[in-house]
Design a protein around this motif. Structure first.
Motif, PDB file in Angstrom:
ATOM      1  N   GLN A  94     -25.925  30.727 -84.302  1.00  0.00           N
ATOM      2  CA  GLN A  94     -25.794  31.980 -83.536  1.00  0.00           C
ATOM      3  C   GLN A  94     -25.808  31.726 -82.032  1.00  0.00           C
ATOM      4  O   GLN A  94     -25.045  32.349 -81.279  1.00  0.00           O
ATOM      5  CB  GLN A  94     -26.944  32.930 -83.907  1.00  0.00           C
ATOM      6  CG  GLN A  94     -26.898  33.433 -85.340  1.00  0.00           C
ATOM      7  CD  GLN A  94     -25.667  34.302 -85.643  1.00  0.00           C
ATOM      8  OE1 GLN A  94     -25.032  34.852 -84.740  1.00  0.00           O
ATOM      9  NE2 GLN A  94     -25.312  34.406 -86.920  1.00  0.00           N
ATOM     10  N   THR A  95     -26.647  30.818 -81.587  1.00  0.00           N
ATOM     11  CA  THR A  95     -26.843  30.649 -80.145  1.00  0.00           C
ATOM     12  C   THR A  95     -25.819  29.703 -79.542  1.00  0.00           C
ATOM     13  O   THR A  95     -25.219  30.018 -78.504  1.00  0.00           O
ATOM     14  CB  THR A  95     -28.268  30.127 -79.872  1.00  0.00           C
ATOM     15  OG1 THR A  95     -29.206  31.064 -80.409  1.00  0.00           O
ATOM     16  CG2 THR A  95     -28.507  29.963 -78.373  1.00  0.00           C
ATOM     17  N   LYS A  99     -22.157  31.682 -79.441  1.00  0.00           N
ATOM     18  CA  LYS A  99     -22.268  32.225 -78.074  1.00  0.00           C
ATOM     19  C   LYS A  99     -22.155  31.178 -76.972  1.00  0.00           C
ATOM     20  O   LYS A  99     -22.143  31.527 -75.787  1.00  0.00           O
ATOM     21  CB  LYS A  99     -23.618  32.955 -77.922  1.00  0.00           C
ATOM     22  CG  LYS A  99     -23.753  34.184 -78.817  1.00  0.00           C
ATOM     23  CD  LYS A  99     -25.110  34.853 -78.603  1.00  0.00           C
ATOM     24  CE  LYS A  99     -25.368  35.926 -79.646  1.00  0.00           C
ATOM     25  NZ  LYS A  99     -26.813  36.210 -79.821  1.00  0.00           N
TER      26      LYS A  99
END
Lengths: 118, 118
Positions: A94-95, A99
């Motif tokens: 996710q990080t 992103k």
């Protein structure tokens, strides 16, 4: 070092996860011995389920930072992570992967060297 | 994408050579089936003999450009090569790994896609 004449990156992100396995009594240990294989499968399946197409979750032979493992390295940025659980993988996914950020608590620094198992 | 806060690269050059092997009758073929393993050993031995220390010649699972293989990718620049002989490896070693140049005749372009064996 990149040259301006180089082709565009074939994969936006190319993740290499060490799946090297040594015998259980080897003092260096190994990433597969520490559980890297199912965690790689989990990450691969998760990126597919999310429809992420411009990356590849690759297996790799020994990356030579075994004592810190399981380890992965993400190129082209060359950022290394040590991971031990599905929660770690989810946070990297996710990080970093989605992103473009960093999971500081799992990142390896340049000075992090493999250690032998006592 | 790199961030200014990222640690320095752990390896100046990180070479991944596909050593995936499929059964001989598989239509996709494989890099090991096309001879990647001894050529990887040759490159690893050659860099060691030259005393090059800030790089790693890694094996990798399928890089998904099999029909163009054997293939390697060199990071952080993300340059791909198809190679078939010790002469090819020597040229990649001398031109790219040592001098930071490119071996144009062996480089894969972004549009190069794997093909199936007929």
């Amino acid at each position: 070092m990149s040259l301006v004449s180089d082709p565009p990156l074939y994969y936006r992100l190319h993740v290499f996860i060490c799946t090297n396995r040594r015998p259980d009594d080897n003092r260096r240990g190994s990433c597969a011995g520490r559980g890297s294989e199912p965690l790689r499968e989990y990450l691969k399946d998760a990126t597919r389920a999310m429809g992420l197409k411009d990356l590849r979750i690759n297996s790799a032979g020994c990356l030579d930072r075994c004592g810190l493992g399981p380890v992965m390295v993400i190129y082209p940025e060359g950022v290394w992570y040590s991971f031990h659980s599905i929660e770690d993988i989810d946070e990297i996914l996710q990080t970093h992967i989605v992103k473009g950020g960093r999971v500081r608590r799992l990142m390896l620094d340049q000075g992090d060297q493999p250690v032998l198992i006592a």
